[in-house]
Write a protein that holds these residues in place. Sequence first.
Motif, PDB file in Angstrom:
ATOM      1  N   SER A  13       0.954  -1.373  -0.029  1.00 26.11           N
ATOM      2  CA  SER A  13       0.043   0.115  -0.164  1.00 26.11           C
ATOM      3  C   SER A  13       0.875   1.360  -0.150  1.00 26.11           C
ATOM      4  O   SER A  13       0.544   2.282  -0.884  1.00 26.11           O
ATOM      5  CB  SER A  13      -0.984  -0.135   1.285  1.00 26.11           C
ATOM      6  OG  SER A  13      -1.654  -1.027   1.227  1.00 26.11           O
ATOM      7  N   VAL A  17       1.139   4.151  -2.684  1.00 24.98           N
ATOM      8  CA  VAL A  17       0.634   5.462  -2.447  1.00 24.98           C
ATOM      9  C   VAL A  17       1.865   6.197  -3.017  1.00 24.98           C
ATOM     10  O   VAL A  17       1.686   7.312  -3.598  1.00 24.98           O
ATOM     11  CB  VAL A  17       0.635   5.736  -0.857  1.00 24.98           C
ATOM     12  CG1 VAL A  17       0.651   7.153  -0.483  1.00 24.98           C
ATOM     13  CG2 VAL A  17      -0.640   4.959  -0.515  1.00 24.98           C
ATOM     14  N   ASP A  20       1.713   6.516  -6.772  1.00 22.33           N
ATOM     15  CA  ASP A  20       0.443   7.345  -7.268  1.00 22.33           C
ATOM     16  C   ASP A  20       0.907   8.821  -6.985  1.00 22.33           C
ATOM     17  O   ASP A  20       0.344   9.822  -7.607  1.00 22.33           O
ATOM     18  CB  ASP A  20      -0.750   6.947  -6.663  1.00 22.33           C
ATOM     19  CG  ASP A  20      -2.042   7.495  -7.300  1.00 22.33           C
ATOM     20  OD1 ASP A  20      -1.952   7.555  -8.522  1.00 22.33           O
ATOM     21  OD2 ASP A  20      -3.016   7.925  -6.605  1.00 22.33           O
TER      22      ASP A  20
ATOM     23  N   VAL B  40      -7.526  -9.559   5.102  1.00 19.83           N
ATOM     24  CA  VAL B  40      -6.337  -8.583   4.751  1.00 19.83           C
ATOM     25  C   VAL B  40      -6.459  -8.211   3.145  1.00 19.83           C
ATOM     26  O   VAL B  40      -6.359  -7.296   2.757  1.00 19.83           O
ATOM     27  CB  VAL B  40      -4.987  -9.022   5.305  1.00 19.83           C
ATOM     28  CG1 VAL B  40      -3.929  -8.204   4.833  1.00 19.83           C
ATOM     29  CG2 VAL B  40      -5.077  -9.187   6.605  1.00 19.83           C
ATOM     30  N   LEU B  41      -6.385  -9.456   2.225  1.00 19.26           N
ATOM     31  CA  LEU B  41      -6.290  -9.251   0.949  1.00 19.26           C
ATOM     32  C   LEU B  41      -7.813  -8.392   0.516  1.00 19.26           C
ATOM     33  O   LEU B  41      -7.637  -7.276  -0.413  1.00 19.26           O
ATOM     34  CB  LEU B  41      -6.502 -10.439   0.221  1.00 19.26           C
ATOM     35  CG  LEU B  41      -6.483 -10.496  -1.326  1.00 19.26           C
ATOM     36  CD1 LEU B  41      -5.231  -9.744  -1.986  1.00 19.26           C
ATOM     37  CD2 LEU B  41      -6.717 -11.827  -1.949  1.00 19.26           C
ATOM     38  N   PHE B  44      -7.359  -4.746   1.470  1.00 16.46           N
ATOM     39  CA  PHE B  44      -6.259  -4.169   0.528  1.00 16.46           C
ATOM     40  C   PHE B  44      -6.754  -3.709  -0.965  1.00 16.46           C
ATOM     41  O   PHE B  44      -6.829  -2.583  -1.548  1.00 16.46           O
ATOM     42  CB  PHE B  44      -5.016  -5.117   0.353  1.00 16.46           C
ATOM     43  CG  PHE B  44      -4.000  -4.890  -0.630  1.00 16.46           C
ATOM     44  CD1 PHE B  44      -3.156  -3.732  -0.204  1.00 16.46           C
ATOM     45  CD2 PHE B  44      -4.053  -5.321  -2.012  1.00 16.46           C
ATOM     46  CE1 PHE B  44      -2.298  -3.212  -1.470  1.00 16.46           C
ATOM     47  CE2 PHE B  44      -3.011  -4.797  -2.903  1.00 16.46           C
ATOM     48  CZ  PHE B  44      -2.091  -3.917  -2.622  1.00 16.46           C
ATOM     49  N   ILE B  48      -8.047   0.003  -2.479  1.00 14.90           N
ATOM     50  CA  ILE B  48      -7.659   0.411  -3.788  1.00 14.90           C
ATOM     51  C   ILE B  48      -8.637   0.742  -4.796  1.00 14.90           C
ATOM     52  O   ILE B  48      -8.629   2.035  -5.331  1.00 14.90           O
ATOM     53  CB  ILE B  48      -6.907  -0.823  -4.411  1.00 14.90           C
ATOM     54  CG1 ILE B  48      -5.437  -1.245  -3.851  1.00 14.90           C
ATOM     55  CG2 ILE B  48      -6.355  -0.522  -6.064  1.00 14.90           C
ATOM     56  CD1 ILE B  48      -4.423  -0.572  -3.978  1.00 14.90           C
ATOM     57  N   ILE B  57      -5.601   9.381  -3.612  1.00 14.94           N
ATOM     58  CA  ILE B  57      -4.280   8.934  -3.986  1.00 14.94           C
ATOM     59  C   ILE B  57      -4.343   7.344  -3.767  1.00 14.94           C
ATOM     60  O   ILE B  57      -4.957   6.829  -2.651  1.00 14.94           O
ATOM     61  CB  ILE B  57      -3.230   9.462  -3.056  1.00 14.94           C
ATOM     62  CG1 ILE B  57      -3.200  10.969  -3.360  1.00 14.94           C
ATOM     63  CG2 ILE B  57      -1.946   8.688  -3.383  1.00 14.94           C
ATOM     64  CD1 ILE B  57      -2.148  11.606  -2.443  1.00 14.94           C
ATOM     65  N   VAL B  58      -4.112   6.664  -4.808  1.00 12.60           N
ATOM     66  CA  VAL B  58      -4.502   5.243  -4.863  1.00 12.60           C
ATOM     67  C   VAL B  58      -3.383   4.718  -3.565  1.00 12.60           C
ATOM     68  O   VAL B  58      -2.290   4.794  -3.817  1.00 12.60           O
ATOM     69  CB  VAL B  58      -4.032   4.248  -5.964  1.00 12.60           C
ATOM     70  CG1 VAL B  58      -4.167   3.016  -6.240  1.00 12.60           C
ATOM     71  CG2 VAL B  58      -4.940   4.948  -7.042  1.00 12.60           C
ATOM     72  N   GLY B  59      -4.112   3.580  -2.719  1.00 12.63           N
ATOM     73  CA  GLY B  59      -3.605   2.989  -1.552  1.00 12.63           C
ATOM     74  C   GLY B  59      -3.493   3.616  -0.331  1.00 12.63           C
ATOM     75  O   GLY B  59      -3.442   2.927   0.799  1.00 12.63           O
ATOM     76  N   VAL B  60      -4.025   4.820  -0.112  1.00  3.98           N
ATOM     77  CA  VAL B  60      -4.444   5.489   1.287  1.00  3.98           C
ATOM     78  C   VAL B  60      -5.131   4.659   1.905  1.00  3.98           C
ATOM     79  O   VAL B  60      -5.146   4.289   3.065  1.00  3.98           O
ATOM     80  CB  VAL B  60      -4.428   6.969   1.064  1.00  3.98           C
ATOM     81  CG1 VAL B  60      -3.483   7.706   0.857  1.00  3.98           C
ATOM     82  CG2 VAL B  60      -5.492   7.242   0.362  1.00  3.98           C
ATOM     83  N   SER B  62      -6.508   1.692   1.603  1.00  2.00           N
ATOM     84  CA  SER B  62      -5.953   0.340   1.833  1.00  2.00           C
ATOM     85  C   SER B  62      -5.020   0.452   3.017  1.00  2.00           C
ATOM     86  O   SER B  62      -5.214  -0.341   4.133  1.00  2.00           O
ATOM     87  CB  SER B  62      -5.014  -0.223   0.656  1.00  2.00           C
ATOM     88  OG  SER B  62      -5.897  -0.448  -0.410  1.00  2.00           O
ATOM     89  N   LEU B  63      -3.953   1.376   3.054  1.00  2.00           N
ATOM     90  CA  LEU B  63      -3.175   1.585   4.096  1.00  2.00           C
ATOM     91  C   LEU B  63      -4.012   1.790   5.478  1.00  2.00           C
ATOM     92  O   LEU B  63      -3.484   1.034   6.532  1.00  2.00           O
ATOM     93  CB  LEU B  63      -2.187   2.814   3.867  1.00  2.00           C
ATOM     94  CG  LEU B  63      -1.015   2.940   4.751  1.00  2.00           C
ATOM     95  CD1 LEU B  63      -0.080   1.716   4.555  1.00  2.00           C
ATOM     96  CD2 LEU B  63      -0.274   4.343   4.289  1.00  2.00           C
ATOM     97  N   LEU B  66      -5.693  -1.512   6.464  1.00  2.00           N
ATOM     98  CA  LEU B  66      -4.911  -2.444   7.012  1.00  2.00           C
ATOM     99  C   LEU B  66      -4.158  -2.148   8.256  1.00  2.00           C
ATOM    100  O   LEU B  66      -3.952  -3.005   9.333  1.00  2.00           O
ATOM    101  CB  LEU B  66      -3.519  -2.806   6.023  1.00  2.00           C
ATOM    102  CG  LEU B  66      -3.998  -3.200   4.627  1.00  2.00           C
ATOM    103  CD1 LEU B  66      -3.043  -3.030   3.523  1.00  2.00           C
ATOM    104  CD2 LEU B  66      -4.299  -4.679   4.845  1.00  2.00           C
ATOM    105  N   ALA B  67      -3.853  -0.876   8.524  1.00  2.00           N
ATOM    106  CA  ALA B  67      -3.514  -0.411   9.817  1.00  2.00           C
ATOM    107  C   ALA B  67      -4.526  -0.579  10.801  1.00  2.00           C
ATOM    108  O   ALA B  67      -4.211  -1.212  12.092  1.00  2.00           O
ATOM    109  CB  ALA B  67      -3.159   1.113   9.639  1.00  2.00           C
ATOM    110  N   ILE B  69      -6.920  -2.890  10.680  1.00  2.00           N
ATOM    111  CA  ILE B  69      -6.926  -4.433  10.958  1.00  2.00           C
ATOM    112  C   ILE B  69      -5.546  -4.855  12.012  1.00  2.00           C
ATOM    113  O   ILE B  69      -5.899  -5.740  12.818  1.00  2.00           O
ATOM    114  CB  ILE B  69      -6.818  -5.165   9.516  1.00  2.00           C
ATOM    115  CG1 ILE B  69      -8.171  -5.112   8.963  1.00  2.00           C
ATOM    116  CG2 ILE B  69      -6.649  -6.979   9.804  1.00  2.00           C
ATOM    117  CD1 ILE B  69      -8.172  -5.361   7.572  1.00  2.00           C
ATOM    118  N   TYR B  70      -4.708  -4.363  11.661  1.00  2.00           N
ATOM    119  CA  TYR B  70      -3.305  -4.638  12.474  1.00  2.00           C
ATOM    120  C   TYR B  70      -3.744  -4.163  14.158  1.00  2.00           C
ATOM    121  O   TYR B  70      -3.416  -5.107  15.042  1.00  2.00           O
ATOM    122  CB  TYR B  70      -2.066  -3.939  11.702  1.00  2.00           C
ATOM    123  CG  TYR B  70      -1.042  -4.438  12.519  1.00  2.00           C
ATOM    124  CD1 TYR B  70      -0.399  -5.464  12.466  1.00  2.00           C
ATOM    125  CD2 TYR B  70      -0.368  -3.240  13.440  1.00  2.00           C
ATOM    126  CE1 TYR B  70       0.774  -5.696  13.072  1.00  2.00           C
ATOM    127  CE2 TYR B  70       0.726  -3.804  14.256  1.00  2.00           C
ATOM    128  CZ  TYR B  70       1.423  -4.806  14.200  1.00  2.00           C
ATOM    129  OH  TYR B  70       2.555  -4.948  14.607  1.00  2.00           O
TER     130      TYR B  70
END
Lengths: 254, 140
Positions: A13, A17, A20, B40-41, B44, B48, B57-60, B62-63, B66-67, B69-70
């Motif tokens: 991830s 990020v 991107d 988790v998958l 994620f 996305i 922003i792609v991934g934020v 997900s981050l 995941l954080a 879940i952690y």
Amino acid sequence: MKLEKIHWYIASSIFIVILDYFSILNFAKRPADQFIIPVKKEIYAKFDVLKNFGDTLLSYPQIAQVYEERNDLAKQRENLQFQLQKIQEENTKLRIQLEAPFPSTFKFVPAYVIGISKFMEIDEGSDAGIKVGQVVVDGQLILGKIVSVTPRRSRIMLLSDPDFDMAGVTDRDTRGSIVGQSGQAVLLSHVLQKDSLFLNDIVKTAGDEQTPPNLLVGKIIYISVDETATYKQATIKPSIDPFREKIVFVITSL
Amino acid sequence: MKKIILIVFICIILESVIISYPVTLLAITLLSIFIEEDVVLLAFIAGIVLDLFSLRIVGVSSLYFLALIYMGSRYRKKIYGGAFAYRFSYLFLSYLVYNFLFYKTVSIYGVITTTIFGSAALLFLDRLFGGKGNKRRLSV
């Protein structure tokens, strides 16, 4: 779930990020948009209707009340439109009637037509000063004469009634009797053979105690001549169609 | 699993098209406790897709998912086995931070509403799955 696994995903991830953030993923976003835009557009359009559903549901009593009021207003509007139409018709008729070249001594009672079969029925009667024998006109055109009266209604014998009989005269001063025939025909009968009678001659009332002169009846469309008979007669095409009348005027005073 | 994916996708659509509530987050936090499969998958990919749909922003996302879940896994016992206040605080904070990060607003009313709804759903699912949430723990 393995913690290592989640670390991997977190790392991925962060990597995505970063990619991107520096617009490196734009090449992949473009094809994704081709799918995302139509999906969002379609769903937005569908949900647009449902967006206010909650508010609509909560304010249902007010909406129902408004709906009822709207229905009432629509009814009132229809009623007013009908009244307006009636008033406009009456106004037009009155204007026509006022412009008719009648002596100022004439008094008219306007009345609405409430039925027509053998006789025409109107919504004014003796309470309005209407009497049997009075003439009913629309403008300068004669419709018939009153044959029976109740306090609030009257019946009019039309020109085409077989019992109708009235003195008539053409614009060439040829005299005769205006009589009805079953159906729509009106005749100018009892015309002397020596008197001139031509097609398209205008026939008017000759006048008597209750009928003013010069009320327009119609024009001659057919002349029937029998040399052996004492009189000749002509068929008149009435200038007025009583079935189209809504407001008529009774001449109550000459 | 197909149904779960569908639910998450619907949440993504709802969040990105018509409502500004963190429904995807709500779904992910609840699913992270109650599904056997690897969430988790799912978190994620959901992050996305949500980012793509929401023009972030792609991934934020997900981050963030995941954080969460952690964190949830690390403190599962406290959050799900302890007092209700822990659970409520966990959800409240996660929604508050999410709102602040992604919606640039701190709508207390919205956060509280989502937290109450999340807590209620958590209680309901906990009853439904017979306290499965308390037993599962991320192995280290």
